[in-house]
Structures are given as C-alpha cells and as structure tokens.
Write a protein that holds these residues in place. Structure first.
Motif, PDB file in Angstrom:
ATOM      1  N   LEU A  90       0.826  -1.199   0.000  1.00 36.24           N
ATOM      2  CA  LEU A  90       0.000   0.000   0.000  1.00 36.24           C
ATOM      3  C   LEU A  90       0.863   1.254   0.000  1.00 36.24           C
ATOM      4  O   LEU A  90       0.520   2.268  -0.633  1.00 36.24           O
ATOM      5  CB  LEU A  90      -0.921   0.010   1.221  1.00 36.24           C
ATOM      6  N   MET A  91       1.993   1.187   0.679  1.00 37.37           N
ATOM      7  CA  MET A  91       2.908   2.326   0.698  1.00 37.37           C
ATOM      8  C   MET A  91       3.581   2.509  -0.661  1.00 37.37           C
ATOM      9  O   MET A  91       3.723   3.635  -1.155  1.00 37.37           O
ATOM     10  CB  MET A  91       3.967   2.126   1.777  1.00 37.37           C
ATOM     11  N   GLU A  92       3.977   1.399  -1.281  1.00 36.74           N
ATOM     12  CA  GLU A  92       4.719   1.484  -2.537  1.00 36.74           C
ATOM     13  C   GLU A  92       3.820   1.817  -3.726  1.00 36.74           C
ATOM     14  O   GLU A  92       4.181   2.640  -4.568  1.00 36.74           O
ATOM     15  CB  GLU A  92       5.445   0.166  -2.805  1.00 36.74           C
ATOM     16  N   GLU A 114      -0.037  -0.446  15.501  1.00 34.53           N
ATOM     17  CA  GLU A 114      -1.461  -0.519  15.168  1.00 34.53           C
ATOM     18  C   GLU A 114      -2.016  -1.878  15.594  1.00 34.53           C
ATOM     19  O   GLU A 114      -1.470  -2.919  15.229  1.00 34.53           O
ATOM     20  CB  GLU A 114      -1.649  -0.328  13.662  1.00 34.53           C
ATOM     21  N   PHE A 115      -3.095  -1.880  16.376  1.00 33.02           N
ATOM     22  CA  PHE A 115      -3.693  -3.151  16.799  1.00 33.02           C
ATOM     23  C   PHE A 115      -5.184  -2.989  17.003  1.00 33.02           C
ATOM     24  O   PHE A 115      -5.669  -1.892  17.302  1.00 33.02           O
ATOM     25  CB  PHE A 115      -3.027  -3.676  18.079  1.00 33.02           C
ATOM     26  N   ASN A 116      -5.942  -4.085  16.800  1.00 37.52           N
ATOM     27  CA  ASN A 116      -7.395  -4.032  16.960  1.00 37.52           C
ATOM     28  C   ASN A 116      -7.858  -4.875  18.147  1.00 37.52           C
ATOM     29  O   ASN A 116      -9.005  -5.309  18.200  1.00 37.52           O
ATOM     30  CB  ASN A 116      -8.103  -4.470  15.667  1.00 37.52           C
ATOM     31  N   THR A 117      -6.953  -5.097  19.079  1.00 43.70           N
ATOM     32  CA  THR A 117      -7.247  -5.835  20.305  1.00 43.70           C
ATOM     33  C   THR A 117      -7.254  -4.863  21.486  1.00 43.70           C
ATOM     34  O   THR A 117      -6.990  -3.677  21.326  1.00 43.70           O
ATOM     35  CB  THR A 117      -6.192  -6.926  20.531  1.00 43.70           C
ATOM     36  N   ARG A 156       1.498   5.025   8.580  1.00 47.14           N
ATOM     37  CA  ARG A 156       0.359   5.096   9.488  1.00 47.14           C
ATOM     38  C   ARG A 156      -0.951   4.791   8.768  1.00 47.14           C
ATOM     39  O   ARG A 156      -1.793   4.033   9.254  1.00 47.14           O
ATOM     40  CB  ARG A 156       0.285   6.483  10.118  1.00 47.14           C
ATOM     41  N   GLU A 157      -1.132   5.369   7.588  1.00 48.92           N
ATOM     42  CA  GLU A 157      -2.357   5.146   6.816  1.00 48.92           C
ATOM     43  C   GLU A 157      -2.479   3.694   6.372  1.00 48.92           C
ATOM     44  O   GLU A 157      -3.558   3.096   6.455  1.00 48.92           O
ATOM     45  CB  GLU A 157      -2.367   6.063   5.580  1.00 48.92           C
ATOM     46  N   ALA A 158      -1.372   3.128   5.900  1.00 49.68           N
ATOM     47  CA  ALA A 158      -1.390   1.745   5.410  1.00 49.68           C
ATOM     48  C   ALA A 158      -1.663   0.765   6.546  1.00 49.68           C
ATOM     49  O   ALA A 158      -2.470  -0.169   6.400  1.00 49.68           O
ATOM     50  CB  ALA A 158      -0.064   1.419   4.735  1.00 49.68           C
TER      51      ALA A 158
END
Length: 346
Positions: A281-283, A322-325, A290-292
C-alpha cells in the motif's frame, strides 16, 4: 587535589555511561518526524485489560520491554546494523519466561514446545525462517543463520535443528522451555474445550494464546530490518505453523517502504499477507506507514475476522503500533533516546 581530580573523572565517566533515555507518554506515531535511526518492539497482542493485570506483572512487562529495546538502541546508536539490533533485541525477549517465544513458549496439545521465527533484511530482501524447532534456544538466531548461511528461506523441524547444530547455535534440552505458568494455561484451555466453556476470563490464556515477540529497526545507514519469534498457539496440534515464520505475513522489510512485525491470530495474517500488504500500500498507493497500517489492521484484517496488530517503521524512521485488540505489549526508542512503553489501548 588528587581526590578532587579523581572525583571529577569518576563523575565524567558516570555521566558518559548513563543511558541517554527520556521517558515519553505519547506514542511516537503522534509525533511523526524523520529520524537517523529508530527501533520498535512488541511482545504480543490480545485481550490485555488493565483490570486483569496486576501492578507487579505490569511493572515486570514494562521493565523487560525496556531492557530489550535498550539493547537494540545501543547497537544502533553506536553504528551497528538494523539486523544486529533486531536479533539481539529479540534474544532478550526470547530469554524471558513472560513472553510467548523462546523460554516462555506456550505448549502444544501434546505438551511440547515448538518454536517459529523469521528475519528479513530490507536492503536486499533476503530473509530466513525456521519452524517447529524444539531444542534451539534462540530461534531468531536460527532464522538469521538460514538467511545468511543457506540457500533457503525456511527450514523446519529436525532438519532445521540439524542445521542449527552445524552452525554452532546453542541447543538446549526441551525441558529448558518448561514453565509452570504455560503448562497451567494448556490445562485450562483443554478443560475449557472439554466443557465447551469459553476462557475469556482467563488473563493468562488470552495473553499467551496467540502471543509473539518482534522487532523492527532502521539503522544509520538507512537499512531496515524486521524479525519475529513465537511459540505459536496454546494447544496447537498437527504441527501447526502460524504467520511468524512466513515472510510477508508475520515479517517483512523493504528499504523502499517499511519494516513490519506482526502479532495475533496467525491464520488470518497469513491469508491477508498482512506485513507485505502494508508495504505494498505504501509502494503502490503511496500511503504513509500510518495510513497503510490502519487500513490493513482496522479494516482488511477485521473484515477477514482476524485480531492482532503490527509494529512498523518506515524508511524515515517514523514508527507505528497498530492493533485491533484490547492491548499490545510494545515499546519504541528513537535517535534522541526518547523511550515509550505501552501495554493497554489507552
């Protein structure tokens, strides 16, 4: 006069030897800026709630995270490579019984410990990994040996252990990995399965079931590296292998973009190729790290049904966690010596 001179010299030496560290309360991703070098680590993500973690255990986790990251930071500060920083930092976490890697690895269904690890060099996309080893003291060392001293990317089981012995790596009796805490976790997981009762109340089970340790670093030469090490899932069967040794899922590093180490429910990280997806996504879409990371962890991984998180660092030294827990054991340090250590989502 001589005593005064001696006191001055000792004072100077003490000051010179002090760790150049400043504790910060704000995560570094909120203070994005270019850095000459940076390092970031994690000790696993999961249902880590403040009310379930005693003050003593919280302090122990934070102290160990700080100890580990300072090892890598010292290497980078003195001009060492990102690969060395990643390997030596992970060694500290592997040698601690509180994280699910190395000494603290969880038990399989059969009551054994099976380790997986991987490492990647962002300067040339070279990588190494090992899976299912039972006697290698520090699996991340084996992963690096595979990368640097074999024509392969991944070795497994007895073959990997034979290679480790040939490379002179430290091997231990399997009993070295036994800890009472992890054995009790296995017993509780088995009991909950038998009785079909969920174990979400059990802090130890939730914190270790999908635990992993990892590190990503940027050195003064502009080279990125990442590594991940784990004992896998509590009660895993049939030689199960998760994302930790899979390049692109559990670990990825590319000087063009970023270095990533993942932690969470490995099956979903493999399906989503989470670590590589962030880099891609970055490349290709030119997103920031942060966005990716946010798109992959908070949207794409969630949509698959996966839980967990990543630590990452980009080619400019910017870092994300970044985590969703509910929590993730984590720490960062930059060129200024600013140290951040976190556990809970807040």
């Amino acid at each position: 006069m001589k005593k005064i001179i001696l006191l001055v010299i000792l004072s100077f030496l003490f000051t010179a030897c002090k760790e150049d560290t400043t504790m910060i309360s704000e995560p570094p991703e909120k203070m994005e800026k270019a850095a000459e070098f940076s390092i970031i680590i994690h000790g696993g993500a999961g249902t880590i709630l403040r009310e379930n973690l005693s003050p003593e255990n919280e302090a122990l986790y934070k102290t160990t995270l700080e100890k580990a990251i300072k090892v890598g930071h010292r290497i980078l500060k003195h001009g060492g490579s990102s690969l060395d920083a990643v390997e030596k930092t992970i060694n500290v976490l592997e040698d601690s019984p509180i994280f699910n890697a190395g000494k603290g690895a969880v038990f399989t269904h059969e009551g054994t410990n099976e380790h997986d690890a991987s490492i990647m060099d962002g300067s040339n996309l070279n990588a190494g990994a090992s899976a299912g080893t039972k006697t290698v003291k520090n699996p991340i060392n084996l992963a690096r040996a595979v990368m640097e001293h074999s024509p392969h990317v991944m070795l497994s089981g007895t073959g990997a252990e034979t290679f480790a012995k040939e490379q002179g790596l430290e091997l231990v009796d399997p009993n070295y990995f036994y800890t009472e805490k992890r054995m009790k976790s296995l017993e509780r997981v088995k009991a909950s399965e038998k009785n079909k009762v969920a174990s979400f109340y059990d802090e130890d089970i939730q914190n270790s079931k999908y635990g992993t340790v990892g590190c990503a670093a940027l050195d003064k030469f502009g080279n990125l590296a990442a590594g991940t090490s784990t004992g896998g899932m509590t009660n895993k069967r049939w030689g199960r292998i998760g994302d930790a040794p899979i390049i692109g899922a559990g670990t990825y590093a590319n000087n063009k973009t970023c270095a990533i180490s993942s932690t969470g429910w490995g099956e979903y990280f493999i399906r989503g190729m989470v670590a590589y997806d962030i880099s891609a996504l970055m490349e290709y879409r030119e997103l920031s790290l942060r966005e990716a990371a946010k798109e992959v962890i908070q949207t794409k991984l969630k949509n698959l049904g996966g839980t967990g998180g990543i630590i990452g660092i980009d080619k400019k030294g910017n870092m994300v966690m970044e985590f969703n827990t509910a929590g993730m054991y984590r720490a960062t340090m930059d060129e200024t010596g600013a140290l951040y250590v976190g556990i809970f989502k807040d």
